[in-house]
Design an enzyme around this catalytic site. Structure first.
Site, mmCIF file in Angstrom:
data_model
loop_
_atom_site.group_PDB
_atom_site.id
_atom_site.type_symbol
_atom_site.label_atom_id
_atom_site.label_comp_id
_atom_site.label_asym_id
_atom_site.label_seq_id
_atom_site.Cartn_x
_atom_site.Cartn_y
_atom_site.Cartn_z
ATOM 1 C CG HIS A 30 -4.664 -3.655 -2.916
ATOM 2 N ND1 HIS A 30 -3.422 -4.180 -3.844
ATOM 3 C CD2 HIS A 30 -5.403 -4.903 -2.546
ATOM 4 C CE1 HIS A 30 -3.557 -5.139 -4.305
ATOM 5 N NE2 HIS A 30 -4.765 -5.774 -3.340
ATOM 6 C CD GLU A 61 -8.048 -10.764 -2.880
ATOM 7 O OE1 GLU A 61 -9.525 -11.011 -2.835
ATOM 8 O OE2 GLU A 61 -8.266 -10.343 -4.164
ATOM 9 C CG HIS A 84 -7.589 -7.143 -0.319
ATOM 10 N ND1 HIS A 84 -6.183 -7.203 -0.621
ATOM 11 C CD2 HIS A 84 -7.688 -6.945 0.995
ATOM 12 C CE1 HIS A 84 -5.647 -6.759 0.648
ATOM 13 N NE2 HIS A 84 -6.488 -6.792 1.523
#
Length: 201
Positions: free
Chosen positions: A10, A86, A156
């Site tokens: 991202h 994440e 992530h």
């Protein structure tokens, strides 16, 4: 049959900007992060994407949405799943990284951030993240590749490093030094033989 898997971290988030541990904290993209997503879209515009996967966190979802809108791909299936989140940093989440180094000692924080199997208090190690991400990849993402679909995964740094470790058969000491820049696509091309290899691993 040749298919493509595109992995994308991202864009810059608010906590990236503020140098804080983010983990499962659901923070938004910065203005820079939105521009980074637009830049990624330009790189992906001419390639065919059939299906997209993202995490349950809005910084990844927002990055993906910008890409889909910019590339005219609003109608492709999008699968959101927390398995792609994440790595959890537990009690460190939201804390300033420099202040955390003062509190716990720089060496300890370095071990938490860069070792493969040592988790921060209440959080996940990279090994824990790998054991969450890779089974999901094999169950949900790999079958789409086997159907001949080109797949985009927007997630992530650590969830994607887990996938890279699996795909490239990297050792723990190799993956802990691998860096992933925000919004820079990592693309893999697979033929039938390579897909079968991933399937049986």
């Amino acid at each position: 049959m040749n298919v493509r898997l595109i992995l994308l971290r991202h864009g810059q988030s608010l906590y990236n900007l503020e140098n804080r541990f983010t983990g499962w904290q659901d923070v938004e993209l910065t203005e820079t992060g939105c521009h980074e997503a637009e830049g990624a879209a330009k790189q992906l515009k001419n390639g065919k994407i059939d299906i997209a996967f993202t995490s349950a966190l809005k910084r990844a979802q927002h990055t993906l949405q910008i890409i889909l809108d910019s590339c005219g791909l609003q109608n492709i299936p999008v699968i959101k799943n927390a398995a792609l989140n994440e790595r959890s940093y537990g009690e460190l989440e939201g804390l300033d990284k420099a202040e955390t180094a003062i509190k716990y000692g720089a060496e300890q924080v370095h071990i938490w951030r860069r070792s493969f199997d040592v988790a921060p208090p209440g959080g996940e190690s990279l090994k824990d993240t790998y054991e969450r991400v890779v089974p999901y990849f094999k169950k949900a993402i790999l079958p789409e590749l086997l159907k001949g679909k080109n797949v985009l995964v927007v997630a992530h740094g650590n969830s994607l490093r887990s996938l890279i470790m699996f795909i490239e058969s990297l050792a723990p000491e190799q993956i802990v030094v691998r860096e992933l820049a925000t919004c820079v696509p990592v693309t893999y091309e697979f033929d039938d033989e390579k897909l079968k290899d991933l399937e049986v691993r």
